[in-house]
Write a protein that holds these residues in place. Structure first.
Motif, short mmCIF file in Angstrom:
data_model
loop_
_atom_site.label_atom_id
_atom_site.label_comp_id
_atom_site.label_asym_id
_atom_site.label_seq_id
_atom_site.Cartn_x
_atom_site.Cartn_y
_atom_site.Cartn_z
N TRP A 1 0.51 -112.47 -56.98
CA TRP A 1 -0.74 -111.99 -57.58
C TRP A 1 -1.64 -113.18 -57.89
N GLY B 1 -6.80 -110.86 -66.79
CA GLY B 1 -6.08 -109.72 -66.25
C GLY B 1 -4.63 -110.06 -65.95
N PHE C 1 -4.76 -104.47 -64.41
CA PHE C 1 -5.13 -103.95 -63.09
C PHE C 1 -6.55 -103.40 -63.11
N LYS D 1 -8.92 -106.13 -62.60
CA LYS D 1 -8.99 -106.52 -61.18
C LYS D 1 -9.81 -105.49 -60.41
N ALA D 2 -9.71 -104.23 -60.82
CA ALA D 2 -10.41 -103.17 -60.09
C ALA D 2 -11.87 -103.08 -60.50
N ALA E 1 -5.12 -103.63 -56.97
CA ALA E 1 -5.09 -103.21 -58.37
C ALA E 1 -4.65 -101.75 -58.47
#
Lengths: 672, 316
Positions: free
Chosen positions: A149, A183, A227, A230-231, A263
């Motif tokens: 990641w 994140g 997540f 990230k999204a 994500a």
């Protein structure tokens, strides 16, 4: 252990190592542009192979059969790296491989002229980025997952700042790196909470553990922060519209198309697979946050004047829809509605695949426009359908698909999600069963708004007249780039026309995650009937066929009745004299109804000219309210805290020795 | 029965294609009567179409192929939509290929092509019309979808013919949730078909027009197809309204050819009444400013949501 070379897992692992090797090759000859032109198509081939292998593995996967696993003696001592391939990771590997094939092919044409970093280095970072995403999908212990990641975040950071000479790009890169690490920290903590309950770090151990309700909830919320950041879920979205336009176009396409899906993958893995006992109502959080993000994203997209920013905001919208669907699936899953849960989960998976292809297609289309005209500002484009027909028509496919119009792919996932929403009144909790169906109305509003945004995007860029002189020599994409665009567009069309086959494959994920399955209702191959043919059915292939036949008949009939060819004249100017290109709507003008309707969303500053100004100027700047509400106070707070701490640093060497001594004593006290 | 079903299917499309201009002509006539004007003939719309089909087609310089393709796409989507809507009989073999949600999608497709074609030449009116049309569209679409949602919840299906069939078997009384959604649907119908109070089909006053602004550059056969498609759209919307709120009289499950024959005058009667109602609404309402349109459509959405809540609260 099964035969290593035979399993699809090891094949995919090898192919991912192939990407690493290509990256290494690029790094060895950093300044040779010619070499990278050979390397990118090779990477595209590997992507195709990965997609094919994963697709084959998905098709061969049986419900209840264990996933393929692999243990590599790699990494920390006594901590082997675990890899696994199951239905969920296969789906996202297909996305990764399929999109990478198109984007890499396009990249072979795009990365000819170096911008900033030497082409070999870009090639290295690019393939490292691809491979790290692949290993994120294969990782089966928290340690490997987080390393991959992080590798993904770092390699994409370097790609974002490829053109590091520009100040704005360096700033966008820093913001991205910062948010990525916030994140990652949240994800680390989520895994930590789960791992403490499980007493191990492999996914297998987490799966079998029974964390307390508090631990499960805490891990879920931390995961949602990590997540969701990230999204690009609101309010953690601020990096996205900065970073995506800053990156070179193929990288924007990969980030928006594939990296954001990582994500979604992570969130699915966490909430449906790793946390074994999640209460149903946790799902309400992603539903609410997702729907709000979707509306927020699309409203901002409508107000943008930069085409890449517009697409970046549209990504926020789509990821919002994905997270809302994921939350809906969780609610259904926890409330004992397996059929509805499976439908919502299918909508998540289908929309992930769809959005990956259509958003990459649109980003690559903007890349060609950018190459041809040097212009990202919508207000200076226009009429490009005449100069670059290939790019225009292929982008039209992407625009119609992302607007959720039948018979293209965007509609299918929207349809599945709406079908899932139709079950929402069955959730056995008052208020929730009333509020959720209204969410469907919100979803419909977002979908209709995305149609508005796409008319604006396509209409302003490709239709009308050129708003700026000098685009007359704009050239169409070269054949390699066209091939990349055509591949992605073909995928959009196929995903739209064969929904029953796609759903049949995706269903294995729902079965393997024990969410539920769709009933076998004996629908023919061309008919998508997820529940039963009497409840809902959709057959795009047939209705497209009927539509085509009807239109052909109409054309023939009209031509028979009226043979004369159309006459070409100047457009009607209402008798006022010649029209010019500046009379067309600008991007600001097209966004104006949205700005007016959704005014509370924007931090807007307008400069209106006075009526007697001989040279009137009009300027409107649209800001994000979250900057002032959240980020600036947070930044100030951080700086103040840093100032206090820095007071401790200023002492002499003896002072630092004292700190060390005190810390040692404290630690010893803790241990003993 | 299969031949009868296919016959119903083809009849539904042909009837829609043939009767749509007639329905529009009837509405125009009623409007003229209500406003104390001398009414044009009911057949005036056919004459207009015939004239346009025989005229030369003029296309502006700088039009892309999209401009010429759009009339066919718009006309085709409306005809395919007519094949899904149970206007005469509810046993439509083709209806399985697209349910009510796909129908909303089809309308959106035609709207998008219409707007893109309007932007193609790059005239100020075209883009203005496209922008306004998309604005009305994105406000009306959620309301329409909520209306369909309520009907789907009542009948546990999203297939429009089956919704109609199941609502038909209920007692001859509107459930309260359907009453709310009927109001919402009427408002959406007015907005989507460029009727008063959102748009005035009879005006060419530049500042107020929406639909006509998009068609300014069209002429000849292109314009004829666009006008015919607009008439078809009105007809389709009326038939969706009948299917949801007045389903009685259409030929249903095991009915034989007689029921199908009987369905024709029933549909004609419904259309006659609907035309009068539409003309009445248009006569008593004034055109809203463009920026009042969101309020109008938000009200429609709220009515649909009310219908939904009433359905969930009362359990039907």
């Amino acid at each position: 252990m099964p035969a290593i070379l035979g399993s699809p897992l090891s094949t995919i692992g090898m192919l991912l190592c192939g990407w690493l090797a290509i990256g290494l090759g690029g790094a060895l000859w950093p300044s040779r542009a010619g070499g990278t032109r050979m390397l990118f198509p090779l990477g595209a081939l590997l992507g195709l192979a990965i997609a094919a292998t994963a697709l084959h593995a998905l098709a061969a996967m049986q419900a209840g059969a264990p996933a393929w696993r692999l243990e590599l003696a790699l990494g920390l001592p006594n901590r082997p790296t675990h890899l696994a391939l199951d239905a969920l990771s296969s789906v996202y590997l297909v996305v990764l491989g399929g999109v990478a094939a198109g984007v890499s092919l396009y990249g072979a044409g795009y990365f000819r002229a170096p911008q900033g970093s030497p082409p070999g280095l870009v090639c290295c970072q690019y393939h490292l980025f691809l491979a790290s995403m692949g290993f994120v999908l294969l990782a089966a212990d928290t340690y490997a997952f987080l390393v991959c990641w992080e590798l993904m975040a770092l390699s994409s950071y370097f790609l974002v700042v490829t053109d590091q000479r520009v100040e704005a790009i360096r700033q966008a890169g820093f913001l991205y790196l910062l948010m990525a690490h916030v994140g990652a920290l949240a994800i680390l903590l989520a895994f930590g909470v789960l791992g403490a309950a499980a007493g191990g770090a492999t996914f297998e151990a987490l799966r079998n553990a029974q964390p307390s309700a508090l631990a499960a909830g805490a891990a879920f919320v931390l995961g949602l922060i990590g997540f969701g950041g990230k999204a690009g879920l609101v309010p953690l979205h601020v990096w996205l519209p900065e970073a995506h336009p800053a990156a070179p176009t193929p990288v924007s396409a990969l980030m928006s198309g594939v990296m954001l899906k990582m994500a979604v993958y992570g969130m699915l893995r966490l909430s449906f697979d790793l946390i074994s006992n999640l209460a149903w109502w946790w799902g309400l959080i992603p539903v609410a946050v997702g729907l709000f993000s979707a509306l927020y994203g699309i409203v901002f997209a409508a107000a943008q004047t930069d085409m890449k920013r517009l697409l970046a905001y549209s990504s926020i919208e789509n990821l919002g829809i994905l997270f809302a669907a994921l939350g809906l699936a969780l609610v259904f899953h926890g409330s004992g509605l397996p059929l509805a849960a499976a439908l919502a989960l299918l909508a998540v998976l289908y929309h992930s695949v769809n959005h990956a292809f259509m958003k990459s297609l649109l980003f690559l289309g903007t890349g060609s426009v950018l190459h041809a005209t040097g212009q990202r500002n919508l207000g200076r484009l226009g009429g490009l359908i005449h100069r670059m027909p290939w790019v225009a028509w292929l982008s039209l496919v992407g625009a119609l698909a992302i607007a959720g119009l039948p018979p293209l792919n965007g509609f299918v996932s929207e349809w599945l999600l709406l079908q899932a929403f139709l079950f929402a009144h069955e959730v056995p909790h008052t208020f929730v069963n009333m509020a959720l169906p209204v969410g469907a109305g919100l979803l419909a509003l977002v979908a209709a708004l995305s149609g508005y945004v796409m008319v604006k995007f396509f209409g302003v860029v490709f239709l009308g007249r050129s708003r700026e002189a000098g685009h007359a020599e704009a050239h169409d994409a070269d054949p390699v780039e066209r091939a990349g665009l055509a591949w992605l567009a073909a995928a959009c069309v196929c995903l739209g026309l064969l929904p029953a086959q796609v759903v049949g494959l995706l269903q294995r994920v729902a079965e393997q995650l024990r969410v539920g399955g769709l009933p076998r209702n004996g629908a023919p191959w061309w008919l998508l009937a997820p529940v039963s043919a009497a409840q809902a059915s959709y057959a795009p292939l047939v209705f497209l066929g009927a539509f085509a036949v009807f239109v052909l008949l109409t054309i023939v009939a009209v031509r028979l009745a009226h043979r004369r060819r159309p006459i070409r004249v100047e457009p009607w100017d209402c008798g006022f004299g010649p029209l010019d290109a500046r009379m067309q709507d600008t991007a600001e003008g097209f966004g104006q109804p949205i700005r007016q309707l959704f005014e509370p969303f924007f931090a807007m500053q307008r400069q209106l000219p006075s009526a007697f100004d001989p040279q009137p100027t009009y300027r409107v700047t649209i800001g994000d309210r979250f900057w002032n509400l959240l980020y600036l106070p947070l930044g100030t707070l951080t700086q103040r805290a840093a100032a206090i701490v820095s007071g401790l640093q200023g002492t002499r060497l003896s002072g630092h020795l004292l700190y060390g001594f005190v810390t040692l004593i404290l630690l010893l006290g803790l241990v003993l | 029965m299969n031949t009868l079903e296919w016959f119903t299917q083809i009849l539904a499309v042909l009837a829609a294609l043939a009767a749509a201009p007639l329905f529009l002509g009837w509405v125009n006539q009623c409007r003229a009567w209500a406003q104390n004007r001398t009414a044009p003939s009911v057949l005036q719309v056919y004459r207009g179409l015939d004239k346009l089909f025989h005229k030369n087609t003029v296309v502006a310089n700088g039009a892309s192929p999209l401009f010429g393709a759009a009339p066919y796409v718009v006309f085709g989507t409306m005809a395919v939509a007519a094949a899904i809507i149970p206007s005469l009989g509810t046993r439509l073999p083709f209806a399985a290929t697209a349910d009510a949600i796909a129908l909303v999608g089809l309308f959106a497709t035609s709207r998008m092509f219409l707007s893109l074609a309007a932007m193609d030449i790059g005239t100020p009116f075209g883009t203005l019309g496209a922008r306004r049309e998309m604005m009305v569209g994105f406000l009306a679409e959620p309301a329409l979808l909520m209306v369909i949602f309520v009907a789907s919840l009542l009948s546990a299906t999203t297939a429009l013919p089956l919704i109609s069939e199941r609502l038909m078997t209920q007692a001859l009384s509107l459930s309260p949730s359907l009453a709310f959604t009927a109001v919402a649907f009427t408002m959406v119908l007015l907005a989507e078909n460029a009727r008063l109070p959102i748009d005035n089909p009879a005006t060419h006053l530049e500042l107020t027009m929406i639909h006509e602004a998009m068609l300014l550059e069209y002429s000849g056969r292109h314009l004829a197809l666009m006008e015919w498609a607009a008439a078809l759209k009105l007809f389709n919307y009326a038939c969706i309204g009948f299917a949801l709120f007045l389903p009685w009289g259409t030929a249903s499950v095991a009915a034989g050819p007689l029921a199908l024959i009987a369905a024709v005058p029933v549909l004609a009667a419904k259309l006659l009444v609907a035309g009068v109602a539409l003309a009445a609404i248009e006569t008593v309402s004034a055109k809203l400013r463009v920026f009042r349109a969101p309020e109008f459509l938000a009200t429609a959405f709220l009515f649909a949501v009310l219908g939904l809540l009433v359905h969930i609260l009362l359990g039907g």
